[in-house]
Design an enzyme around this catalytic site. Structure first.
Site, PDB file in Angstrom:
ATOM      1  CG  ASP A 150     -10.057  -0.538   4.496  1.00 36.29           C
ATOM      2  OD1 ASP A 150      -9.727  -0.948   3.376  1.00 36.29           O
ATOM      3  OD2 ASP A 150      -9.400  -0.734   5.532  1.00 36.29           O
ATOM      4  CD  GLN A 181      -3.706  -4.457   6.389  1.00 30.95           C
ATOM      5  OE1 GLN A 181      -3.882  -3.396   5.791  1.00 30.95           O
ATOM      6  NE2 GLN A 181      -3.940  -5.627   5.846  1.00 30.95           N
ATOM      7  CE  LYS A 210      -3.814  -2.428   2.204  1.00 30.72           C
ATOM      8  NZ  LYS A 210      -4.661  -2.744   3.351  1.00 30.72           N
TER       9      LYS A 210
END
Ligand code: GUN
Length: 306
Positions: free
Chosen positions: A121, A98, A54
């Site tokens: 997200d 995460q 990422k």
């Protein structure tokens, strides 16, 4: 027959070029840089590797990214207070925690503590609900990447029968909600199979497109699809392999060798869906920045207009 191998890496690279231009244009218009903060708790090797990918993608397109590495024993209250600060910081446009988080942390409580406008997200219940209602929202990166991958490889899902294997909140459910929207890019007929489906093959054999996000190797074999189907493999499984340089190799959820003999096209692992997910994260960060800095409607950013 041997299937076309859909090159997710090359398609993601193309998206990165487009995003790079759009990010430069944003910087010029506003004097600000789209900025992402990633929270990584603990030392799960797979999570570390995803987060590195990422960070690389963000750097390549000009998104400012910083990863906060925290020890596995970090108390939930500490994570909540970090999130509060990031929510209040106008210089931070996107926040990603995460997953998975350590067992002592309530994942849902953490996801709900992220400002929905910064939730790149798309996991906050407000964004999940908006997606289910067909309202503009922050769309989860992996399903968004799958839709993009299908279009850019010439396999539009519009008016097709898509069978999704797996009902996770990260992939299966949001993908179902996206593909059933009445839009020019979606509008598919969708069947969702899961661990409660006693026999997958009668469903997967009816599919024009099969998306496998089950988290289990060999979930789909060539005998379970119809000739000419398109297969998208979302799985990332580490298999011990003493001969591999790192002692393991990555395989998807699909039995690649048998599927490629029957399918028209299949995505590889690695190099299929994975690079698309990270490209979409950078895209969502730009969307979030356009919304917060310029007041553009949620989910819009001038990407192809520069
Ligand atoms: N862990 C595995 N996939 C994802 C993802 O898409 N987002 C986050 N935050 N964690 C993950």
């Amino acid at each position: 027959m041997s299937a076309e191998i859909i090159d997710g890496k090359a398609i993601a690279r193309q998206i990165q070029h487009e995003l790079h231009r759009a990010v430069q244009a944003f910087r010029k218009r506003t004097g600000a840089a789209p900025t992402l903060r990633v929270l990584l708790v603990g030392d799960d090797p797979a999570s570390h590797s995803y987060v590195r990918a990422k960070a690389r993608t963000c750097a390549a397109v000009g998104v400012e990214e910083e990863t906060l590495h925290l020890p596995a024993e970090t108390p939930e209250a500490k994570l909540l207070s970090i999130l509060q600060k990031l929510n209040a910081d106008p210089g931070v446009h996107g926040i990603l925690v995460q997953l998975p988080l350590p067992d002592h942390v309530n994942t849902q409580r953490i996801l709900e503590a992220i400002d929905p406008r910064k939730d790149v997200d798309g996991f906050h219940p407000i964004n999940v609900g908006r997606l289910a209602l067909g309202l503009p929202t922050m769309e989860p990166c992996t399903p968004r990447g799958i839709v993009e991958l299908l279009h850019r490889s010439g396999h539009s899902p519009v008016r097709k029968h898509v069978v999704i294997v797996g009902r996770s909140n990260l992939v299966g459910k949001p993908l179902m909600n996206m593909l059933t929207r009445k839009t020019e890019r979606e509008n598919a007929t969708v069947t969702v199979c899961h661990t409660g489906t006693p026999d997958l093959a009668p469903f997967t054999r009816q599919a024009d497109i099969v998306v496998v996000a089950a988290g289990r190797p060999n979930t789909l074999t060539g005998a379970m699809i119809r000739p000419g189907a398109v297969v998208v493999d979302v799985g990332v499984n580490r298999i011990d392999d003493p001969d591999a340089p790192r002692g393991y190799r990555l395989v998807g959820d699909v039995d690649f060798d048998s599927v490629r003999e029957v399918a028209a096209a299949v995505t590889p692992v690695p190099g299929g869906v994975g690079p698309m997910t990270t490209a979409m994260l950078a895209y969502n960060t730009l969307l979030a920045a356009c919304h917060q800095v310029e007041g553009l409607p949620l989910g819009t950013a001038p990407v192809n207009e520069t």
